[in-house]
Design a protein around this motif. Structure first.
Motif, PDB file in Angstrom:
ATOM      1  N   TRP A 280       0.829  -1.199   0.000  1.00  0.00           N
ATOM      2  CA  TRP A 280       0.000   0.000   0.000  1.00  0.00           C
ATOM      3  C   TRP A 280       0.868   1.256   0.000  1.00  0.00           C
ATOM      4  O   TRP A 280       0.589   2.206  -0.747  1.00  0.00           O
ATOM      5  CB  TRP A 280      -0.910  -0.017   1.223  1.00  0.00           C
ATOM      6  N   GLN A 284       1.225   4.366  -2.826  1.00  0.00           N
ATOM      7  CA  GLN A 284       0.981   5.790  -2.553  1.00  0.00           C
ATOM      8  C   GLN A 284       2.117   6.665  -3.048  1.00  0.00           C
ATOM      9  O   GLN A 284       2.077   7.889  -2.886  1.00  0.00           O
ATOM     10  CB  GLN A 284       0.781   6.022  -1.049  1.00  0.00           C
ATOM     11  N   PRO A 527      -7.440   0.048   4.195  1.00  0.00           N
ATOM     12  CA  PRO A 527      -8.679   0.777   3.904  1.00  0.00           C
ATOM     13  C   PRO A 527      -9.733  -0.070   3.204  1.00  0.00           C
ATOM     14  O   PRO A 527     -10.928   0.121   3.419  1.00  0.00           O
ATOM     15  CB  PRO A 527      -8.200   1.925   3.011  1.00  0.00           C
ATOM     16  N   TRP A 559      -4.898   4.545   7.791  1.00  0.00           N
ATOM     17  CA  TRP A 559      -3.828   4.629   6.796  1.00  0.00           C
ATOM     18  C   TRP A 559      -3.941   5.885   5.918  1.00  0.00           C
ATOM     19  O   TRP A 559      -2.931   6.582   5.739  1.00  0.00           O
ATOM     20  CB  TRP A 559      -3.789   3.370   5.929  1.00  0.00           C
ATOM     21  N   PRO A 560      -5.101   6.174   5.323  1.00  0.00           N
ATOM     22  CA  PRO A 560      -5.183   7.396   4.492  1.00  0.00           C
ATOM     23  C   PRO A 560      -4.896   8.670   5.288  1.00  0.00           C
ATOM     24  O   PRO A 560      -4.319   9.624   4.742  1.00  0.00           O
ATOM     25  CB  PRO A 560      -6.627   7.366   3.972  1.00  0.00           C
ATOM     26  N   ARG A 561      -5.299   8.714   6.546  1.00  0.00           N
ATOM     27  CA  ARG A 561      -5.018   9.894   7.367  1.00  0.00           C
ATOM     28  C   ARG A 561      -3.502  10.028   7.585  1.00  0.00           C
ATOM     29  O   ARG A 561      -2.974  11.147   7.579  1.00  0.00           O
ATOM     30  CB  ARG A 561      -5.737   9.762   8.719  1.00  0.00           C
ATOM     31  N   ASP A 563      -1.213   8.928   5.498  1.00  0.00           N
ATOM     32  CA  ASP A 563      -0.697   9.351   4.196  1.00  0.00           C
ATOM     33  C   ASP A 563      -0.834  10.865   4.038  1.00  0.00           C
ATOM     34  O   ASP A 563       0.082  11.545   3.557  1.00  0.00           O
ATOM     35  CB  ASP A 563      -1.446   8.611   3.088  1.00  0.00           C
TER      36      ASP A 563
END
Length: 597
Positions: A280, A284, A527, A559-561, A563
């Motif tokens: 992942w 990104q 996610p 995870w996105p937060r 990133d």
């Protein structure tokens, strides 16, 4: 003779033959069992349980309580006796009336008693209810002790619960209806299979009973685990450095180097493509490096925390900077690797080394003032035993680490799997996480004692200072931007302690995220699964309880937060880098060679 009678007779004869064969097989296996138990490992008494002093103090405290407040003790005992006698009389009354039923069952749901016979069969229901009454009586007795200090009381509560769990009727064949029913249905075949599983585990562990949690034939590191493409680009006596192949045309300029804990192997971050954090992160647009630690043997007995910092962390950071042609890296540390990354950053601050641009800490303790659940194993009785063991062996064998962490979740990681394997005769599941859990590592003697004495027991890093590399470093000297992720039900690194550690750091830029779930599932939470949520609150001056009470709840993975936090701290976009360079030739494909040892 009718056709039906003939068929029934044939079936009975077949069943009798099957049962006789199984009984004969059990006799053969029993002989093999005796042989398998002979080479059993010698486990020092000090590592088999808490010091007898704990129970002596508990007994003394209970007697003191009885003398000072006899009414309270008598009330507890009478209440327990009353419940037990009432339960017995009600059961007998129903039987006398010819009713094959049990008294009203108001016990709370318990996964151990999920089989229907615990609720429908009067005998098994009686056993279940009485066991739960006994368990409550033990808890009440411990709770009533007021003259022990808080630490000893917590240990007594924990080990008391261990004894209560061990005596659950589900753990014994004669009082486990599921195992008995299956044995009857299979003409004893399930018991034979269970005995074979038991012997297999004993033979595989030199006479020690270590339950196999996952099908070892279902997985192979590099084949269906740890399959993200990459190359080993550096190797020394402590670690292999893996650089992963980019999957985007452009990447962030500042590379990401991940330090996993050397208590376990790194591929928890790369189990399968669907839940691989490494894959992942590459997707990104990060240039991802991962440190794969060596699994030490006795020759590493003098390897210290200083060696891990200088020959591990600082060396890995220098190699990554050289390969990518940059002055800074972003670093990640997981569990003990996050603790050591924090120590490394404090040392770098003293040296004026600004090579770390930002740091992310997964389930990391830097303040050990409250050691959480694992703290019951960190008093002198256990640590003295560990120190004596490693002085002789040169390493803290993976066996002890695995057993300790398993007992923190004994019903899930010991008794439950043992019942399925040994009583029900079931094969272990093909479960990647449990396979990884059983693939442990050793710890060097010197390093393990330094960690246990100086950090876990002494809390030196957050207080007086921790000695490393001929200097003393302190938590307040960590000044780089920090993003810390803790897990709400973590039984190894309690989130409130992790939070207090972040509070003690000198960084002006600090972010704290609390993920739902535990030490592993809360971190390995992709996610795509949309499983566990997380909490955020920028006010880090609050107490942990107040922080959580005022926090915002977010659905889904953190995870996105992360990133979104990491990307602005990762520099401009540059052309994707292939692994290695002219000074760092490829030494072999990921996942490398150290992970297989």
């Amino acid at each position: 003779m009718t056709t039906t009678e003939s068929d029934d007779r044939a079936i009975n004869e077949t069943n009798a033959t099957t049962l006789e064969a199984n009984l004969s097989r059990i006799e053969e296996l029993t002989q093999r069992l005796l042989v398998a138990m002979n080479p059993k490992r010698h486990v020092p008494t000090s590592l088999q349980g808490p010091s007898p002093d704990l129970y002596a103090k508990a007994a003394s405290a209970y007697v003191t309580e009885m003398m000072n407040n006899p009414g309270k003790i008598i009330e507890q005992q009478v209440a327990f006796w009353g419940k037990s006698v009432k339960h017995y009389i009600e059961s007998q009354h129903l039987l006398a009336q010819g009713k094959l039923a049990h008294p009203v069952d108001e016990t709370a749901p318990d996964r151990r008693f999920a089989h229907e016979l615990w609720d429908t069969n009067p005998y098994f229901n009686f056993i279940k209810q009485q066991y739960l009454m006994n368990a409550d009586a033990v808890r009440d007795a411990i709770s009533a002790i007021d003259t022990m200090d808080d630490g000893e009381k917590r240990r007594l509560e924990y080990f008391g619960e261990q004894i209560v769990d061990m005596f659950s009727p589900t753990n014994f064949l004669a009082t486990n209806p599921e195992a008995l029913s299956l044995a009857a249905e299979t003409e004893g075949e399930s018991l034979v299979a269970g005995l074979e599983n038991l012997i297999r585990d004993l033979e595989a562990n030199d006479g020690d009973l270590v339950v196999t949690l996952a099908d070892k034939e279902a997985f192979e590191v590099g084949r269906n685990l740890a399959t993200s493409p990459g190359e080993v680009v550096y190797r020394n006596h402590l670690f292999e450095l893996i650089q992963y192949t980019p999957s985007t045309e452009m990447v962030h300029e500042i590379p990401l180097v991940i330090f996993p804990p050397w208590i376990n192997k790194f591929y928890i971050l790369d189990l399968k493509p669907a839940n691989s954090m490494i894959k992942w992160a590459v997707e990104q647009g990060y240039t991802v490096f991962v440190v794969s630690w060596v699994n030490p043997d006795a020759t590493y007995r003098d390897t210290s925390m200083t060696n891990y910092v200088e020959d591990g962390y600082l060396t890995a950071i220098d190699q990554v900077k050289s390969i990518c042609g940059v002055k800074k890296v972003n670093a990640v540390g997981y569990c003990i690797a996050g603790t050591t990354l924090s120590i490394t950053m404090a040392l770098m601050a003293q040296r004026g080394d600004k090579s770390i641009n930002s740091a992310t800490l997964f389930t990391t303790l830097t303040d050990f003032s409250d050691r959480g659940e694992v703290g019951v194993f960190l008093d002198d009785d256990f640590v003295d035993g560990i120190e004596a063991e490693v002085a002789e062996a040169g390493v803290l064998d993976r066996y002890y680490m695995s057993r300790t962490f398993s007992f923190l979740r004994s019903n899930d990681l010991i008794y439950g799997p043992a019942i399925k394997s040994y009583m029900l005769g079931k094969a272990p599941p093909a479960f990647d996480l449990l396979y990884w859990n059983g693939d442990g590592t050793n710890l060097p003697a010197k390093m393990s004692v330094e960690y246990l004495r100086g950090l876990c027991q002494g809390d030196n890093f957050a207080t007086s200072g921790f000695d490393i590399a001929d200097t003393t470093v302190r938590l307040s000297e960590v000044t780089v931007p920090i993003c810390a992720i803790a897990c709400e039900t973590d039984h190894i690194a309690a989130w409130k302690s992790s939070y207090r550690g972040v509070q003690g750091m000198g960084s002006k830029d600090k972010t704290f995220i609390l993920s739902e779930s535990g030490h592993i599932a809360g971190i390995i939470n992709p996610p795509s699964k949309k499983k566990y949520g997380h909490y955020t609150n920028p006010e880090l001056g609050l107490t942990p309880d107040d922080w959580l009470a005022d926090a915002d709840k977010h659905e889904g993975s953190w995870w996105p937060r992360w990133d979104a936090w990491l990307a602005p701290r990762s520099g401009k976009q540059v052309k994707a880098r292939t692994p290695g360079d002219k000074n760092h030739p490829v030494l072999g494909p990921a996942p490398g060679t150290y992970v297989a040892k």
